[in-house]
Scaffold this active site. Sequence first.
Site, PDB file in Angstrom:
ATOM      1  N   HIS A  90      -6.160  -0.253  -7.092  1.00  0.00           N
ATOM      2  CA  HIS A  90      -4.944  -0.074  -7.884  1.00  0.00           C
ATOM      3  C   HIS A  90      -5.015  -0.917  -9.157  1.00  0.00           C
ATOM      4  O   HIS A  90      -5.360  -2.095  -9.110  1.00  0.00           O
ATOM      5  CB  HIS A  90      -3.722  -0.458  -7.059  1.00  0.00           C
ATOM      6  CG  HIS A  90      -3.405   0.531  -5.982  1.00  0.00           C
ATOM      7  ND1 HIS A  90      -2.932   0.161  -4.745  1.00  0.00           N
ATOM      8  CD2 HIS A  90      -3.512   1.889  -5.963  1.00  0.00           C
ATOM      9  CE1 HIS A  90      -2.748   1.251  -4.015  1.00  0.00           C
ATOM     10  NE2 HIS A  90      -3.090   2.307  -4.737  1.00  0.00           N
TER      11      HIS A  90
ATOM     12  N   GLU B  81      -3.402  -4.330  -9.636  1.00  0.00           N
ATOM     13  CA  GLU B  81      -3.850  -5.325  -8.661  1.00  0.00           C
ATOM     14  C   GLU B  81      -5.182  -5.932  -9.095  1.00  0.00           C
ATOM     15  O   GLU B  81      -6.020  -6.312  -8.283  1.00  0.00           O
ATOM     16  CB  GLU B  81      -3.927  -4.687  -7.275  1.00  0.00           C
ATOM     17  CG  GLU B  81      -2.556  -4.212  -6.793  1.00  0.00           C
ATOM     18  CD  GLU B  81      -2.595  -3.433  -5.486  1.00  0.00           C
ATOM     19  OE1 GLU B  81      -3.640  -3.409  -4.823  1.00  0.00           O
ATOM     20  OE2 GLU B  81      -1.553  -2.840  -5.134  1.00  0.00           O
TER      21      GLU B  81
ATOM     22  N   HIS C 194      -6.099  -5.681  -1.589  1.00  0.00           N
ATOM     23  CA  HIS C 194      -4.961  -5.224  -2.386  1.00  0.00           C
ATOM     24  C   HIS C 194      -3.984  -6.392  -2.537  1.00  0.00           C
ATOM     25  O   HIS C 194      -4.217  -7.491  -2.048  1.00  0.00           O
ATOM     26  CB  HIS C 194      -4.259  -4.054  -1.683  1.00  0.00           C
ATOM     27  CG  HIS C 194      -5.026  -2.771  -1.692  1.00  0.00           C
ATOM     28  ND1 HIS C 194      -4.699  -1.706  -2.499  1.00  0.00           N
ATOM     29  CD2 HIS C 194      -6.123  -2.379  -0.990  1.00  0.00           C
ATOM     30  CE1 HIS C 194      -5.551  -0.707  -2.291  1.00  0.00           C
ATOM     31  NE2 HIS C 194      -6.426  -1.094  -1.377  1.00  0.00           N
TER      32      HIS C 194
ATOM     33  N   GLU D  22      -3.511  -7.352   2.132  1.00  0.00           N
ATOM     34  CA  GLU D  22      -2.494  -7.458   1.087  1.00  0.00           C
ATOM     35  C   GLU D  22      -2.322  -8.933   0.714  1.00  0.00           C
ATOM     36  O   GLU D  22      -1.614  -9.694   1.382  1.00  0.00           O
ATOM     37  CB  GLU D  22      -1.169  -6.864   1.562  1.00  0.00           C
ATOM     38  CG  GLU D  22      -1.229  -5.385   1.910  1.00  0.00           C
ATOM     39  CD  GLU D  22      -1.315  -4.473   0.696  1.00  0.00           C
ATOM     40  OE1 GLU D  22      -1.286  -4.997  -0.442  1.00  0.00           O
ATOM     41  OE2 GLU D  22      -1.402  -3.242   0.875  1.00  0.00           O
TER      42      GLU D  22
END
Length: 395
Positions: A162, A165, A306, A365
């Site tokens: 992404h 990110e 991420h 994450e």
Amino acid sequence: MEITIRAEDTLSYYSHLFKVPLNLMEDSNPNISPTNMKVRGKVRIPGYISVPYVIEDGDSLWDLASAKGLHVDAILILNPTLESQLLKKDELIYIPERIGTAHTSVKTPCHYKSLVKTIQSLKKLYPFITVNTIGKSILGNSIHEIRIGRGKKKVHMNASFHANEWITTMVLMSLVNKYLHSLTNEELIRGEKASRFYEEIELSIVPMVNPDGVDLVLNGPPLKVKEEVVTINEGSEEFVHWKANIKGIDLNNQFPANWDICKRNKEPKSPASRDFPGDSPLTEPEAIAMADLAKNNSFDLVIAFHTQGEEFYWGYEGLEPPISEEIAIEFERVSGYQAIRYVNSHAGYKDWFIQEFKRPGFTIELGKGINPLPLSQFQKILKPAEEIFFAALSF
């Protein structure tokens, strides 16, 4: 660092002289063997740079070598015209110096060109690594893969699926740099010699899956696609929260793991700054490159970095193998992040990897907040990521 081969020298001798593991010497110089050590040929010494030094009054080779923790011959080999007993004031010589760990910048965000420079620097400093291009982005930027190690066990990690990110690229490259430094300095990793990991594991790293998107977030749109991406961005020229690739397709919604459910559930039904999975799976070159990488390699474990949430996901549709839970428990213990088995999400890289290969896959994450996470969080993010990185190499 390069040195010139002398008569009777061997890679084994260089390994001893510079205190660098022999396997790293061999892989840094794949065209050199005991039968073709050509005098005046060049040998690369990983983990070292040559530093210029001007001789001062009272200097001796023994003192200079001792100050760097070297044998005198390590200096002589860099200065073939130098006589061991005769140092002349103001003479310029070169001294081997082990490199430190700070070869990845954490002061400014990492865009595509800065990543390329970092990879080139690491390849020069640690020539035993392999750098491959696994594909091209929509705008023709190379998607780089770094390979480290000789082992049968294959571990893959990636970052920046992404665009907003991008901090995950910086984290992953910092960890790669630390690993390389540990290898050349024969340090311990989780109580084991780093050389064991090199011999047992082949590590695959794709530090920036979405280079066009990262550059869009950090640098704005290139002129040739500006009109298109502004339209996708609903007329706004502010791209700080953009997640997708340059065409407005979310690369982590592109994989054939219940892609149709993802398509149905996601709100955008056309290209958007985030979440649109495309008109069918694996339409985007970046996603295709990542799928082909997994298909062409027998990865034993995959990790996708991420942000944000300080948690990680490790299951998919009950297809994950039993060892995934063991790994998840260890990741949770060392990182402090919450281990979550299932979430209502499909078509991600981790989802597809588990579905396709029935092997452990993880989405990590990092950090907490609003993406993009600020650089002020970098050190806080780095610690749990490091624990997970090295724990992954232990399984």
